[in-house]
Design a protein around this motif. Structure first.
Motif, mmCIF file in Angstrom:
data_model
loop_
_atom_site.group_PDB
_atom_site.id
_atom_site.type_symbol
_atom_site.label_atom_id
_atom_site.label_comp_id
_atom_site.label_asym_id
_atom_site.label_seq_id
_atom_site.Cartn_x
_atom_site.Cartn_y
_atom_site.Cartn_z
ATOM 1 N N ALA A 236 0.829 -1.203 0.000
ATOM 2 C CA ALA A 236 0.000 0.000 0.000
ATOM 3 C C ALA A 236 0.868 1.260 0.000
ATOM 4 C CB ALA A 236 -0.930 -0.004 1.210
ATOM 5 N N LEU A 237 1.897 1.284 0.858
ATOM 6 C CA LEU A 237 2.779 2.455 0.927
ATOM 7 C C LEU A 237 3.520 2.652 -0.390
ATOM 8 C CD1 LEU A 237 2.187 2.150 4.024
ATOM 9 C CD2 LEU A 237 4.540 2.914 4.407
ATOM 10 N N ILE A 238 4.008 1.553 -0.951
ATOM 11 C CA ILE A 238 4.782 1.629 -2.197
ATOM 12 C C ILE A 238 3.898 2.032 -3.369
ATOM 13 C CG2 ILE A 238 6.072 0.213 -3.849
ATOM 14 C CD1 ILE A 238 7.126 -1.381 -1.398
ATOM 15 N N ARG A 239 2.647 1.589 -3.343
ATOM 16 C CA ARG A 239 1.730 1.908 -4.433
ATOM 17 C C ARG A 239 1.247 3.356 -4.391
ATOM 18 N NH1 ARG A 239 -3.038 -2.202 -6.302
ATOM 19 N NH2 ARG A 239 -4.029 -0.904 -7.888
ATOM 20 N N CYS A 240 1.131 3.886 -3.194
ATOM 21 C CA CYS A 240 0.555 5.228 -3.047
ATOM 22 C C CYS A 240 1.589 6.353 -3.057
ATOM 23 C CB CYS A 240 -0.248 5.312 -1.751
ATOM 24 S SG CYS A 240 -1.727 4.268 -1.737
ATOM 25 N N TYR A 241 2.853 6.035 -2.836
ATOM 26 C CA TYR A 241 3.877 7.078 -2.737
ATOM 27 C C TYR A 241 5.150 6.692 -3.492
ATOM 28 C CZ TYR A 241 1.066 9.148 0.968
ATOM 29 O OH TYR A 241 0.037 9.727 1.672
ATOM 30 N N PRO A 242 5.906 7.682 -3.949
ATOM 31 C CA PRO A 242 7.208 7.378 -4.548
ATOM 32 C C PRO A 242 8.120 6.741 -3.499
ATOM 33 C CG PRO A 242 6.954 9.748 -4.214
ATOM 34 C CD PRO A 242 5.620 9.128 -3.967
ATOM 35 N N VAL A 243 9.022 5.890 -3.955
ATOM 36 C CA VAL A 243 9.858 5.106 -3.040
ATOM 37 C C VAL A 243 11.234 5.746 -2.832
ATOM 38 C CG1 VAL A 243 11.115 2.912 -2.811
ATOM 39 C CG2 VAL A 243 8.699 2.933 -3.520
ATOM 40 N N LEU A 244 11.689 5.739 -1.599
ATOM 41 C CA LEU A 244 13.066 6.095 -1.269
ATOM 42 C C LEU A 244 13.699 4.873 -0.611
ATOM 43 C CD1 LEU A 244 15.388 8.192 -0.981
ATOM 44 C CD2 LEU A 244 14.542 8.592 1.340
ATOM 45 N N GLU A 245 14.715 4.314 -1.249
ATOM 46 C CA GLU A 245 15.388 3.161 -0.664
ATOM 47 C C GLU A 245 16.337 3.632 0.433
ATOM 48 O OE1 GLU A 245 17.269 1.048 -3.817
ATOM 49 O OE2 GLU A 245 15.371 0.414 -4.728
ATOM 50 N N VAL A 246 16.287 2.941 1.577
ATOM 51 C CA VAL A 246 17.134 3.293 2.713
ATOM 52 C C VAL A 246 17.930 2.074 3.165
ATOM 53 C CG1 VAL A 246 15.581 5.131 3.504
ATOM 54 C CG2 VAL A 246 15.278 2.793 4.379
ATOM 55 N N SER A 247 18.996 2.308 3.893
ATOM 56 C CA SER A 247 19.836 1.210 4.391
ATOM 57 C C SER A 247 19.166 0.536 5.584
ATOM 58 C CB SER A 247 21.198 1.760 4.818
ATOM 59 O OG SER A 247 21.047 2.604 5.959
ATOM 60 N N GLU A 248 19.723 -0.583 6.003
ATOM 61 C CA GLU A 248 19.172 -1.283 7.161
ATOM 62 C C GLU A 248 19.225 -0.411 8.407
ATOM 63 O OE1 GLU A 248 20.747 -5.142 7.869
ATOM 64 O OE2 GLU A 248 20.446 -5.840 5.819
ATOM 65 N N GLN A 249 20.341 0.316 8.586
ATOM 66 C CA GLN A 249 20.471 1.174 9.760
ATOM 67 C C GLN A 249 19.469 2.332 9.703
ATOM 68 O OE1 GLN A 249 22.389 0.759 12.628
ATOM 69 N NE2 GLN A 249 20.963 2.400 13.222
ATOM 70 N N GLU A 250 19.311 2.920 8.514
ATOM 71 C CA GLU A 250 18.348 4.009 8.370
ATOM 72 C C GLU A 250 16.928 3.507 8.623
ATOM 73 O OE1 GLU A 250 20.539 6.920 5.118
ATOM 74 O OE2 GLU A 250 19.484 5.130 4.421
ATOM 75 N N ALA A 251 16.639 2.295 8.150
ATOM 76 C CA ALA A 251 15.318 1.720 8.388
ATOM 77 C C ALA A 251 15.079 1.518 9.875
ATOM 78 C CB ALA A 251 15.187 0.387 7.649
ATOM 79 N N ALA A 252 16.120 1.047 10.589
ATOM 80 C CA ALA A 252 16.009 0.851 12.034
ATOM 81 C C ALA A 252 15.778 2.188 12.743
ATOM 82 C CB ALA A 252 17.268 0.173 12.565
ATOM 83 N N ASP A 253 16.473 3.230 12.288
ATOM 84 C CA ASP A 253 16.296 4.554 12.892
ATOM 85 C C ASP A 253 14.875 5.070 12.670
ATOM 86 O OD1 ASP A 253 18.903 4.569 13.781
ATOM 87 O OD2 ASP A 253 19.669 5.744 12.093
ATOM 88 N N LEU A 254 14.373 4.921 11.453
ATOM 89 C CA LEU A 254 13.019 5.387 11.148
ATOM 90 C C LEU A 254 11.984 4.600 11.954
ATOM 91 C CD1 LEU A 254 13.281 5.802 7.267
ATOM 92 C CD2 LEU A 254 13.119 7.644 8.962
ATOM 93 N N ALA A 255 12.242 3.316 12.175
ATOM 94 C CA ALA A 255 11.323 2.486 12.945
ATOM 95 C C ALA A 255 11.200 2.979 14.382
ATOM 96 C CB ALA A 255 11.780 1.030 12.927
ATOM 97 N N MET A 256 12.239 3.681 14.856
ATOM 98 C CA MET A 256 12.218 4.246 16.206
ATOM 99 C C MET A 256 11.764 5.704 16.205
ATOM 100 S SD MET A 256 15.557 2.599 18.106
ATOM 101 C CE MET A 256 16.755 2.988 16.812
ATOM 102 N N GLY A 257 11.349 6.189 15.032
ATOM 103 C CA GLY A 257 10.872 7.567 14.946
ATOM 104 C C GLY A 257 11.971 8.597 14.816
#
Length: 300
Positions: A236-257
């Protein structure tokens, strides 16, 4: 490892006529065995077509679909107004047959043209809009005179597909593409008023809500037999918005807000981790790339 969001996502329903959006949600709660079901954008009981529902954490994503455009096919009756601006209300007197017959196709097109683009629209009095905490339709039922202030909407497309003329009325099959918050029955009312003969809606089918169309939709009968998500929350997120690929560490940071360094992005993007999972919706705010919605919080 089991994905905690395996049961979260969206279901695109082809809503049948005669059911409220709340009725559809009640059915989906039973089909999917969860209370966490919501919908994005009410459809009147008379209307059919695309109703997007969120399941489990998908309900949290629905608020981020509100600004999406919508598309409809509808039938407009020119020749009488109703109390609800659609066929379910009490109909007033029919316009004079001479007045109906005098209306030309050019006049209809000219008045429709005035309803295209950015306009100020007065919603129907019998609507779900809240006035001082109470729905407008509830106030009308209680005998109150309700006048909802006009609000800005954008009509990207309003075209006549077919026209049927009778001695005392005209029926128009139309297609409308518009911003969220637009009332198609208000367009019918305003067109009838502009032509001096009154107007209301007799049929309405929603064909698209943002990125989701009728071809994505399933009937309630199909969902009862095979309750399954139309798209996962990741999809749903990928279909509705343009994608920005992030690293594993960046993904972990975003998951924590946490926020990331700015990258010159415009608008909201879906941050997608290397494993293909959509972590969050992000947007640049000043000198930081901040989360708008965290799909996969670290607390899951």
């Amino acid at each position: 490892m089991t994905d905690p969001l395996a049961n979260s996502g969206l279901v695109v329903v082809d809503k049948p006529q005669g059911m409220s959006s709340h009725d559809v949600v009640a059915r989906l709660r039973r089909f999917f065995g969860t209370r966490r079901v919501g919908h994005a954008g009410t459809l009147d009981p008379m209307a059919t077509g695309v109703l997007v529902a969120g399941i489990e954490r998908g309900t949290k994503f629905l608020a981020h679909m509100v600004a999406d455009t919508k598309a409809y096919e509808a039938t407009v009756f020119l020749g009488a107004a109703t109390s609800t601006d659609d066929a379910e209300g009490e109909r007033g007197e029919l316009a004079d047959a001479t007045a109906i017959q005098a209306i030309t196709e050019a006049e209809i097109e000219a008045e429709i043209a005035r309803l295209r683009g950015p306009i100020m629209q007065r919603p129907a009095a019998v609507s779900a809009i809240k006035i001082n905490g109470k729905r407008a339709y509830q106030r009308v039922r209680e005998g109150e005179a309700v006048e909802i202030p006009p609000r800005p909407v954008t009509i990207e497309r309003f075209d006549v597909l077919a026209q049927r003329r009778c001695s005392d009325h005209i029926e128009l099959d139309v297609v409308v593409e518009c911003s969220s918050g637009t009332y198609i029955r208000s367009l019918a009312r305003d067109l009838g008023e502009a032509l001096g003969v009154g107007g209301h809606l007799t049929a309405l089918r929603r064909t698209a809500v943002g990125a989701f169309e009728l071809q994505d939709a399933l009937t309630l009968e199909e969902l009862e037999q095979h309750p399954a998500l139309s798209v996962s929350l990741d999809q749903a997120l990928i279909r509705c918005y343009p994608v920005l690929e992030v690293s594993e560490q960046e993904a972990a940071d975003l998951a924590m807000g946490k926020w990331l360094a700015p990258r010159g992005l415009r608008g909201v993007h879906a941050a997608v981790a290397p494993d293909g999972r959509a972590v969050a919706l992000i947007k640049e705010q000043g000198k930081r790339l901040a989360t708008v919605f965290v799909a996969r919080p670290s607390t899951l």
